[in-house]
Write an enzyme that holds these catalytic residues in place. Structure first.
Site, PDB file in Angstrom:
ATOM      1  N   HIS A  17       0.838  -1.208   0.000  1.00  0.00           N
ATOM      2  CA  HIS A  17       0.000   0.000   0.000  1.00  0.00           C
ATOM      3  C   HIS A  17       0.875   1.262   0.000  1.00  0.00           C
ATOM      4  O   HIS A  17       0.589   2.222  -0.708  1.00  0.00           O
ATOM      5  CB  HIS A  17      -0.894   0.039   1.249  1.00  0.00           C
ATOM      6  CG  HIS A  17      -1.883  -1.080   1.362  1.00  0.00           C
ATOM      7  ND1 HIS A  17      -2.023  -1.852   2.491  1.00  0.00           N
ATOM      8  CD2 HIS A  17      -2.812  -1.546   0.487  1.00  0.00           C
ATOM      9  CE1 HIS A  17      -2.986  -2.738   2.309  1.00  0.00           C
ATOM     10  NE2 HIS A  17      -3.477  -2.581   1.109  1.00  0.00           N
ATOM     11  N   SER A 129      -3.171  -7.935   3.129  1.00  0.00           N
ATOM     12  CA  SER A 129      -3.330  -7.710   4.568  1.00  0.00           C
ATOM     13  C   SER A 129      -3.733  -8.998   5.284  1.00  0.00           C
ATOM     14  O   SER A 129      -3.276  -9.271   6.394  1.00  0.00           O
ATOM     15  CB  SER A 129      -4.376  -6.625   4.808  1.00  0.00           C
ATOM     16  OG  SER A 129      -3.936  -5.421   4.237  1.00  0.00           O
TER      17      SER A 129
HETATM   18  N1  COA Z   1      -0.147  -4.100  -2.015  1.00  0.00           N
HETATM   19  C1  COA Z   1      -0.469  -4.978  -1.075  1.00  0.00           C
HETATM   20  N2  COA Z   1      -1.721  -5.397  -0.859  1.00  0.00           N
HETATM   21  C2  COA Z   1      -2.690  -4.873  -1.606  1.00  0.00           C
HETATM   22  C3  COA Z   1      -2.413  -3.937  -2.596  1.00  0.00           C
HETATM   23  C4  COA Z   1      -1.070  -3.551  -2.786  1.00  0.00           C
HETATM   24  N3  COA Z   1      -0.719  -2.682  -3.726  1.00  0.00           N
HETATM   25  N4  COA Z   1      -3.573  -3.613  -3.183  1.00  0.00           N
HETATM   26  C5  COA Z   1      -4.530  -4.317  -2.590  1.00  0.00           C
HETATM   27  N5  COA Z   1      -3.990  -5.091  -1.639  1.00  0.00           N
HETATM   28  C6  COA Z   1      -4.705  -6.058  -0.814  1.00  0.00           C
HETATM   29  C7  COA Z   1      -5.230  -5.537   0.455  1.00  0.00           C
HETATM   30  O1  COA Z   1      -4.278  -5.689   1.475  1.00  0.00           O
HETATM   31  C8  COA Z   1      -6.447  -6.392   0.668  1.00  0.00           C
HETATM   32  O2  COA Z   1      -6.059  -7.625   1.209  1.00  0.00           O
HETATM   33  P1  COA Z   1      -7.086  -8.512   2.057  1.00  0.00           P
HETATM   34  O3  COA Z   1      -8.273  -8.763   1.183  1.00  0.00           O
HETATM   35  O4  COA Z   1      -6.258  -9.693   2.362  1.00  0.00           O
HETATM   36  O5  COA Z   1      -7.443  -7.702   3.263  1.00  0.00           O
HETATM   37  C9  COA Z   1      -6.949  -6.636  -0.752  1.00  0.00           C
HETATM   38  O6  COA Z   1      -5.840  -6.479  -1.565  1.00  0.00           O
HETATM   39  C10 COA Z   1      -7.978  -5.683  -1.260  1.00  0.00           C
HETATM   40  O7  COA Z   1      -8.176  -4.695  -0.339  1.00  0.00           O
HETATM   41  P2  COA Z   1      -8.281  -3.147  -0.514  1.00  0.00           P
HETATM   42  O8  COA Z   1      -7.425  -2.594  -1.597  1.00  0.00           O
HETATM   43  O9  COA Z   1      -8.125  -2.584   0.844  1.00  0.00           O
HETATM   44  O10 COA Z   1      -9.698  -3.012  -1.022  1.00  0.00           O
HETATM   45  P3  COA Z   1     -10.930  -3.473  -0.278  1.00  0.00           P
HETATM   46  O11 COA Z   1     -11.573  -4.388  -1.247  1.00  0.00           O
HETATM   47  O12 COA Z   1     -10.705  -3.976   1.078  1.00  0.00           O
HETATM   48  O13 COA Z   1     -11.641  -2.090  -0.104  1.00  0.00           O
HETATM   49  C11 COA Z   1     -13.046  -0.303  -0.799  1.00  0.00           C
HETATM   50  C12 COA Z   1     -12.338  -1.595  -1.123  1.00  0.00           C
HETATM   51  C13 COA Z   1     -12.972   0.149   0.633  1.00  0.00           C
HETATM   52  C14 COA Z   1     -12.359   0.708  -1.647  1.00  0.00           C
HETATM   53  C15 COA Z   1     -14.474  -0.595  -1.250  1.00  0.00           C
HETATM   54  O14 COA Z   1     -15.011  -1.626  -0.477  1.00  0.00           O
HETATM   55  C16 COA Z   1     -15.360   0.617  -1.146  1.00  0.00           C
HETATM   56  O15 COA Z   1     -15.317   1.456  -2.021  1.00  0.00           O
HETATM   57  N6  COA Z   1     -16.182   0.685  -0.082  1.00  0.00           N
HETATM   58  C17 COA Z   1     -17.121   1.795   0.127  1.00  0.00           C
HETATM   59  C18 COA Z   1     -18.541   1.398  -0.279  1.00  0.00           C
HETATM   60  C19 COA Z   1     -18.718   1.513  -1.770  1.00  0.00           C
HETATM   61  O16 COA Z   1     -18.574   2.571  -2.368  1.00  0.00           O
HETATM   62  N7  COA Z   1     -19.079   0.394  -2.392  1.00  0.00           N
HETATM   63  C20 COA Z   1     -19.305   0.320  -3.806  1.00  0.00           C
HETATM   64  C21 COA Z   1     -18.032  -0.025  -4.505  1.00  0.00           C
HETATM   65  S1  COA Z   1     -18.318  -0.244  -6.237  1.00  0.00           S
END
Ligand code: COA
Length: 159
Positions: A17, A129
């Site tokens: 990240h 994560s």
């Molecule tokens: N390096 C390391 N790890 C990474 C990474 C990187 N460059 N990019 C993503 N990851 C990992 C994260 O650690 C996470 O791992 P985990 O699933 O083991 O916890 C995973 O990839 C994806 O997580 P993240 O990038 O945090 O995205 P998310 O899917 O958890 O969160 C939101 C996405 C918060 C952006 C999304 O849920 C959101 O927009 N929520 C608000 C509600 C909304 O608008 N919903 C409609 C969306 S269309």
């Protein structure tokens, strides 16, 4: 020059990240790193703790970087902070379907906001994560994947 939002659960924030944050902060005038409740993920760290770990992790990084929490839709938050870009990191092909779906949905909800993908540094291609939490729970080494601050927070949380 645009304001961008890089949103995620960041439970916890990893070097992967931080790599995306550092690089996108060089491209956009202002970068807002935003985290949210994510009830479905049942996070190890509370929202306040994730914000705190993020703030302390980005302190001193070059560029205009703010850390915020939000609730509700990401695109609504982006509008409230005048952001025109959503930053996402892409690791491997496996990320693509999920990211593509989310980008298309966000575009349907807010056509004026673009999603911009940053290809991950290959060093962090396999980092997530949940794997970090799993390694920590088994007493494995974390130093290659997270900062000492985050490492200590996970160890103390897992007792
Ligand atoms: N390096 C390391 N790890 C990474 C990474 C990187 N460059 N990019 C993503 N990851 C990992 C994260 O650690 C996470 O791992 P985990 O699933 O083991 O916890 C995973 O990839 C994806 O997580 P993240 O990038 O945090 O995205 P998310 O899917 O958890 O969160 C939101 C996405 C918060 C952006 C999304 O849920 C959101 O927009 N929520 C608000 C509600 C909304 O608008 N919903 C409609 C969306 S269309």
């Amino acid at each position: 020059m645009a304001t961008a939002v890089y949103a995620g659960t960041f439970d916890p924030v990893t070097f992967g990240h931080l790599d995306i944050i550092g690089r996108s902060a060089q491209v956009f005038e202002r970068l807002i790193v935003a985290t949210t409740h994510s009830h479905s993920k049942n996070p190890l760290f509370s929202l306040e703790e994730r914000v705190d770990l993020l703030r302390r992790s980005v302190a001193g990084m070059p560029g205009e970087i703010e850390v915020r929490s939000f609730s509700g839709l990401l695109v609504d938050f982006a509008r409230t902070v005048d952001a025109s870009v959503l930053v996402r990191g892409l690791r491997a092909a496996g990320d693509f379907d999920y990211e593509f779906q989310m980008a298309m949905m966000n575009r349907a909800l807010a056509p004026e906001i673009e999603t911009s993908f940053f290809v991950t540094n290959p060093r962090y291609m396999f980092v997530s994560s949940s794997l970090i939490r799993e390694i920590a729970a088994a007493g494995g080494p974390l130093d290659e994947f997270v900062t000492p601050l985050v490492r200590d927070a996970i160890i103390s949380r897992l007792g």
